[in-house]
Design a protein around this motif. Sequence first.
Motif, PDB file in Angstrom:
ATOM      1  N   TRP A 241     -93.508  31.686 -27.213  1.00 27.23           N
ATOM      2  CA  TRP A 241     -94.236  30.504 -26.738  1.00 27.23           C
ATOM      3  C   TRP A 241     -94.642  29.576 -27.879  1.00 27.23           C
ATOM      4  O   TRP A 241     -95.466  28.679 -27.685  1.00 27.23           O
ATOM      5  N   LYS A 242     -94.070  29.761 -29.051  1.00 24.66           N
ATOM      6  CA  LYS A 242     -94.433  28.951 -30.223  1.00 24.66           C
ATOM      7  C   LYS A 242     -94.121  27.475 -29.980  1.00 24.66           C
ATOM      8  O   LYS A 242     -93.058  27.123 -29.471  1.00 24.66           O
ATOM      9  N   LEU A 243     -95.069  26.624 -30.387  1.00 29.54           N
ATOM     10  CA  LEU A 243     -94.881  25.179 -30.311  1.00 29.54           C
ATOM     11  C   LEU A 243     -95.220  24.554 -31.659  1.00 29.54           C
ATOM     12  O   LEU A 243     -96.057  25.093 -32.404  1.00 29.54           O
ATOM     13  N   ASP A 244     -94.575  23.445 -31.966  1.00 29.85           N
ATOM     14  CA  ASP A 244     -94.934  22.711 -33.178  1.00 29.85           C
ATOM     15  C   ASP A 244     -96.306  22.078 -32.963  1.00 29.85           C
ATOM     16  O   ASP A 244     -96.519  21.378 -31.968  1.00 29.85           O
ATOM     17  N   ARG A 249     -93.448  20.565 -29.396  1.00 28.91           N
ATOM     18  CA  ARG A 249     -92.105  20.875 -28.933  1.00 28.91           C
ATOM     19  C   ARG A 249     -91.759  22.314 -29.260  1.00 28.91           C
ATOM     20  O   ARG A 249     -92.307  22.900 -30.193  1.00 28.91           O
ATOM     21  N   PHE A 250     -90.804  22.859 -28.503  1.00 32.76           N
ATOM     22  CA  PHE A 250     -90.300  24.191 -28.824  1.00 32.76           C
ATOM     23  C   PHE A 250     -89.561  24.146 -30.158  1.00 32.76           C
ATOM     24  O   PHE A 250     -88.938  23.138 -30.509  1.00 32.76           O
ATOM     25  N   ALA A 251     -89.621  25.255 -30.868  1.00 26.63           N
ATOM     26  CA  ALA A 251     -88.918  25.337 -32.153  1.00 26.63           C
ATOM     27  C   ALA A 251     -87.475  25.770 -31.896  1.00 26.63           C
ATOM     28  O   ALA A 251     -87.121  26.936 -32.052  1.00 26.63           O
ATOM     29  N   VAL A 252     -86.641  24.807 -31.463  1.00 26.59           N
ATOM     30  CA  VAL A 252     -85.241  25.132 -31.184  1.00 26.59           C
ATOM     31  C   VAL A 252     -84.482  25.229 -32.493  1.00 26.59           C
ATOM     32  O   VAL A 252     -84.809  24.575 -33.479  1.00 26.59           O
ATOM     33  N   LYS A 253     -83.451  26.064 -32.509  1.00 22.08           N
ATOM     34  CA  LYS A 253     -82.656  26.291 -33.713  1.00 22.08           C
ATOM     35  C   LYS A 253     -81.460  25.346 -33.745  1.00 22.08           C
ATOM     36  O   LYS A 253     -80.714  25.240 -32.771  1.00 22.08           O
ATOM     37  N   GLY A 254     -81.252  24.693 -34.889  1.00 21.20           N
ATOM     38  CA  GLY A 254     -80.072  23.862 -35.051  1.00 21.20           C
ATOM     39  C   GLY A 254     -80.226  22.500 -34.380  1.00 21.20           C
ATOM     40  O   GLY A 254     -81.073  22.300 -33.515  1.00 21.20           O
ATOM     41  N   THR A 255     -79.380  21.549 -34.818  1.00 17.42           N
ATOM     42  CA  THR A 255     -79.410  20.197 -34.250  1.00 17.42           C
ATOM     43  C   THR A 255     -78.302  20.076 -33.224  1.00 17.42           C
ATOM     44  O   THR A 255     -77.289  19.408 -33.444  1.00 17.42           O
ATOM     45  N   LYS A 265     -92.384  17.089 -25.296  1.00 14.88           N
ATOM     46  CA  LYS A 265     -93.691  17.706 -25.574  1.00 14.88           C
ATOM     47  C   LYS A 265     -94.045  18.660 -24.434  1.00 14.88           C
ATOM     48  O   LYS A 265     -93.958  18.292 -23.264  1.00 14.88           O
ATOM     49  N   GLN A 266     -94.454  19.861 -24.791  1.00 15.98           N
ATOM     50  CA  GLN A 266     -94.782  20.873 -23.784  1.00 15.98           C
ATOM     51  C   GLN A 266     -96.284  20.878 -23.501  1.00 15.98           C
ATOM     52  O   GLN A 266     -96.965  21.905 -23.647  1.00 15.98           O
ATOM     53  N   THR A 267     -96.790  19.724 -23.110  1.00 15.77           N
ATOM     54  CA  THR A 267     -98.226  19.635 -22.837  1.00 15.77           C
ATOM     55  C   THR A 267     -98.620  20.503 -21.660  1.00 15.77           C
ATOM     56  O   THR A 267     -99.730  21.043 -21.619  1.00 15.77           O
ATOM     57  N   GLY A 268     -97.716  20.646 -20.693  1.00 17.62           N
ATOM     58  CA  GLY A 268     -98.024  21.476 -19.523  1.00 17.62           C
ATOM     59  C   GLY A 268     -98.259  22.920 -19.905  1.00 17.62           C
ATOM     60  O   GLY A 268     -99.192  23.566 -19.413  1.00 17.62           O
ATOM     61  N   LEU A 269     -97.433  23.441 -20.816  1.00 17.88           N
ATOM     62  CA  LEU A 269     -97.587  24.828 -21.265  1.00 17.88           C
ATOM     63  C   LEU A 269     -98.898  25.008 -22.012  1.00 17.88           C
ATOM     64  O   LEU A 269     -99.653  25.956 -21.755  1.00 17.88           O
ATOM     65  N   LEU A 270     -99.197  24.102 -22.949  1.00 16.04           N
ATOM     66  CA  LEU A 270    -100.435  24.228 -23.722  1.00 16.04           C
ATOM     67  C   LEU A 270    -101.653  24.112 -22.814  1.00 16.04           C
ATOM     68  O   LEU A 270    -102.607  24.883 -22.942  1.00 16.04           O
ATOM     69  N   ARG A 271    -101.601  23.177 -21.871  1.00 15.34           N
ATOM     70  CA  ARG A 271    -102.752  23.006 -20.986  1.00 15.34           C
ATOM     71  C   ARG A 271    -102.942  24.234 -20.112  1.00 15.34           C
ATOM     72  O   ARG A 271    -104.067  24.680 -19.880  1.00 15.34           O
ATOM     73  N   TYR A 272    -101.835  24.791 -19.619  1.00  5.49           N
ATOM     74  CA  TYR A 272    -101.926  25.998 -18.796  1.00  5.49           C
ATOM     75  C   TYR A 272    -102.617  27.124 -19.576  1.00  5.49           C
ATOM     76  O   TYR A 272    -103.509  27.803 -19.047  1.00  5.49           O
ATOM     77  N   VAL A 273    -102.223  27.323 -20.823  1.00  3.17           N
ATOM     78  CA  VAL A 273    -102.821  28.403 -21.619  1.00  3.17           C
ATOM     79  C   VAL A 273    -104.282  28.099 -21.910  1.00  3.17           C
ATOM     80  O   VAL A 273    -105.151  28.983 -21.828  1.00  3.17           O
TER      81      VAL A 273
END
Length: 1190
Positions: A241-244, A249-255, A265-273
């Motif tokens: 569940w790591k976010l910058d 944002r999720f820490a996706v690997k590679g471009t 932006k994962q504001t929904g996830l952060l707000r839920y937690v």
Amino acid sequence: MCEAVTTILNDILKVEGIEEAFSCFLVHRLNNETEKITTWQQELSTAFRNTNPEQLDVAVRQYLGIAYGCSQNHLKLLMELLETSVKNGTLPARKVCEIIISSELLQHSNPHFWVECFKLIKTIIDLVEYKGVREIMKGCCEKAKTLPWCLNSGLQPQTQALMEVAQKIMDRDACLLPGYLLVNELQKAFPDCPHWRLSALFSDYVESFRACAQMVSIIGQTEMRPVVEHSGCPEHLVNPWKLDPQTLRFAVKGTLPYAPELLEKQTGLLRYVLEQPYSRDMVCGMLGLNKQHKQHCQAIEEQLVELVILALERTEVEGDEQATQDLWIHLSSQLIYFVLFQFASFPSLVMSLHSRLQGRDLRRGRDQLMWVLLQFISGSIQRNPLSNFLPVLRLYELLYPEQDQPLPVPDFNQPQCTRQMAMTCIWIHLTKKAQAEQANISWPVPAKLRAHHDFLQHLVPPNNAALAMGNDYRIALLCNAYSTNQDYFSYRMHHIHPHYRVQLLSHLHSLAAVPQANQTQLHLCVESTALRLITGLGSGDVQPELSRFLTEPKGIVSAESEELNRALILTLARATHVTGIDGSWCHELLATIAQSTPHAWAPQTLECFPRAMAEFFTQHVVPKENKQQLKKAVEEENRKWASMNNENDIMAHFGVPGAPPLFLCLLWRMLLDTNHITPISYKILERIGARALSAHLRKFCDCLVFEFSNSPGGQHVNKCVDTVNDMIWKYNIVTIDRLVLCLALRTQEGSEAQVCSFIIQLVLLKASEFRTRVQDFVKDNSPDHWNQTNWHEKHLEFQRKYPEKFAPEEQSGGYHPNFGNVCLRFLPVFDIVVHRFLEIPQVTKSLEILLEHLGCLYKFHDRPVTYLYNTLHYYESKLRERPPLKRKLVAAVLGSLKETLSEPYQAFLKTSAEEIWLPELDYYIQMIKRVVDVISGTNSNSSTDWRFNEFPNAGAHILYTTCVELMALSVGPTAIANGLLDVIAKGYVMIPSADIHQWINAIGLVLSALPISYWNVLHERLISTLSELDSWPFDTSPFDLFNFKHTHCGLLHNRFSYMLALAHSVWHHAGPGQIASVPRWVRECLPAVVRTEEQFLYVCHLVGPFLQRFHMAIVDLTNALYELLAQVDQAQAELKYMDPVCDLLYHIKYMFVGDSMKKELEAVVRRLRPQLQLRLRFIAHLTIEEVHAS
């Protein structure tokens, strides 16, 4: 030498006057021209070879400078000569290409030079190694920027020449460089296409990597939600569940061209937690925030403001402040924490609220909001400047616009008065701070707060010296308003952070060693508390918290108490089993325990231990005690006792520190024979001391088991048990909880283990003393102590009715009632007894009898659902074929919490014990719907006060009650797991289309929290799905049918994508042990199935999103993937999707393994078809020649 090159070029370009005059009429002899070119080529090659390497760049630039000014024919000739010099190895291709592409002479205004240069690059770029190709591509992009945006027909040749070079570089079949590197470079260095003419080429190339992005993306990740646990959020729980912290944002690997929603932006996830009680640790873990470092996080500040606005809106709608009371309490806790550690700024937060609330009439929640702000202000205003708090006044003016009469004084008999007067309390704090800072501010009390202020001033002594503690809230109001005068806070903590639990355990072990603790009552209190701390550790907390002690394990290991150390080992075993982690991490801890209190474990217990722990105790053998020798030693001590008449002699033999620990055996034998105990016995017990008496108790337990094992039965057994009960209840020599704990933890095997269980049953139930105490305690007391005003009185009343005495201290002082009572002390012991009985199938009936008579005590258990979850999880294999026992466990442990179970299961509990219930799909749909409704907030169980619940929030509560009910079903793990998976696989038609990811998330949560026998069914279903892919009858790409959004929204064949989504959900929520099993499954189970390209692509879709979670196992997984690819390569004549597969393999190389696996992978790559070798040659470090040779 540069001069030599210049001389040769001058010779080539020299033209005779007559030749120039008659150029239109001359016919050149072809042979002569060829000879001349060959000669020039040889001279040029010699000149370039003889040129100093440092001067070679200058020579090539001079060459290009001369070519720049030539006629078209001469330009072509010079470029051909330069090409030949590169191809014969005289000049390095990369150097020539880079000099050309970076040359200032390369301008589109000189079309012939531009076109010939790019033609040369296109011809020789094959000879450039891949890093050079990447640089050339960059140069091409820079040159493309120099082209006019509006292209006329005269610029078409230049544009086409550049495009052809770019096309060749991007040609997947040419494989000039790893495409993964190029797409990364293009998106990083040129997020905006350098020229519109290249846009189609660029977009098509980037789009070709969407398949790779799909293979490494978790389906529905943006809609997944975790369950927030009590724990300090160990790394494995937070990582998915790591976010910058800046972008959220999720820490996706590679471009890679990931789906847009994954990059938002994962504001929904952060707000839920943030909305979840006890979520502060998880929020910090998700955002990488450290309390030690002052780190402002704008995202947290913004979300706190959003939550306050939502709370105000909800209070406005509800109309009843009490309905949102728990929400405001939670917000208060969150705000204090995040502002206190400077993750959010208090003045900035208040000003944001002020800005957001302008023009909105939200008054019903204003008092609650001011109460929340008061919580922070009252505790921090002394340590911070006044300016930090002044923005609250602007908020006050906005929310309290009344200009009429003063706000009425509320009823101080109602708790809401503390909220209604919060603004006045804030005003008092601010005015006091202003006076302390000697600020030149005159603050008359606002008219609307005048009545509140006068009322509070009237309460302050000496105006109201008679104010005393009562049932109203006047003292609370005083504390709120004047807490900075003399600030006292004291409250009972229900949830103790695991870090502090372990720290307290270490302190208790230290305390147990001091002489003052060698008193029976205090020693009993310390050991009982330590036992509750050990057994109460959450499974997810054990490894993270105890690992901190591995360098000094004696801190959490008891130096003398074998029982506490055994309880610690059982907790380690349970936690290792439930989390699935490798048990070898605690070997040092086990070694320290084995050194402090050497002991062995019975086979039936070792059988349940995780493999690493079982192997440890198998290797560290402790000699078994010879029971015959023990019997002889007791008889010998008995003879000595009988032969001694002198008190000093008796004390000198039995009371010295080095005496054999057999005194309790002797007392029992004495009681058995004479029915009384001599007074000197108590003096000896006092001399021995409570700490050393534990060793005597262990020998006594062994003696009892031996005696009962060899007893003729009948009256003798009754006499033996009555004697033990006399020692407990009549002579107060041992307590029943200590005796039963010791009996349950002794190492007994075979028939002796059954005898020991029989003794425990008789001790607990044969005499009425304990049963009566349990019945009266359960009848007269409530476990909800926070709702009782007379809890202490009830406690004292029980003590008066059933006073506890402790020999030999009963003469010197009574029992301190704050140390609990025998019923509460017995609960953690009962937990262990139940587990020991479960390990011995032959004593099932005895366990059922115990549960029937004493199970009512579980009403007072701190964590009944968690205990039942751990029990059903740890002993799943033992209980699988014993449905009636599982049912009795649920009925006993959750007797007072049956409303937490589903209605169908409650109805099942009322049926006859022999009935077997086989739930159908509707039941599993109902169970998952309950989880979905709670996590989504549709059904939040708002009546529960989570401060006093065993779970931190509604999500954790519904998850574990659901798991308990599922594990308690009569059907086996296979049927249950298939039922859960079929909720989506078959029941998707009953699920609202927009909610499908919430349901998949819920199934992942539940399955990952169940034992291995349940979530292994997912692996079996995946094998079945792979078997269906042995042929491909569809007229669309696998990437379309494996794409959840396409199949779900397009109503396409969804079997494959739904199973992918379920696997992703389970593995996303999985613990470290579960996720570690995936590479092993791929390596051991899939080679027998995977033969087609579609099957291999499905495997890539399965494991690709979790590469970062496999850690060291990534090496095994990578090897397994290459071997599967080789297997498919051998089995199939044609491969259609080589490029996406190779893109994934390069993703693994550059993001995870680097060159660490070069040797192993080279051997596999050499076995593949040439087209695959060509694409993978940068991983195996093969040359083009080696590929062609194969």
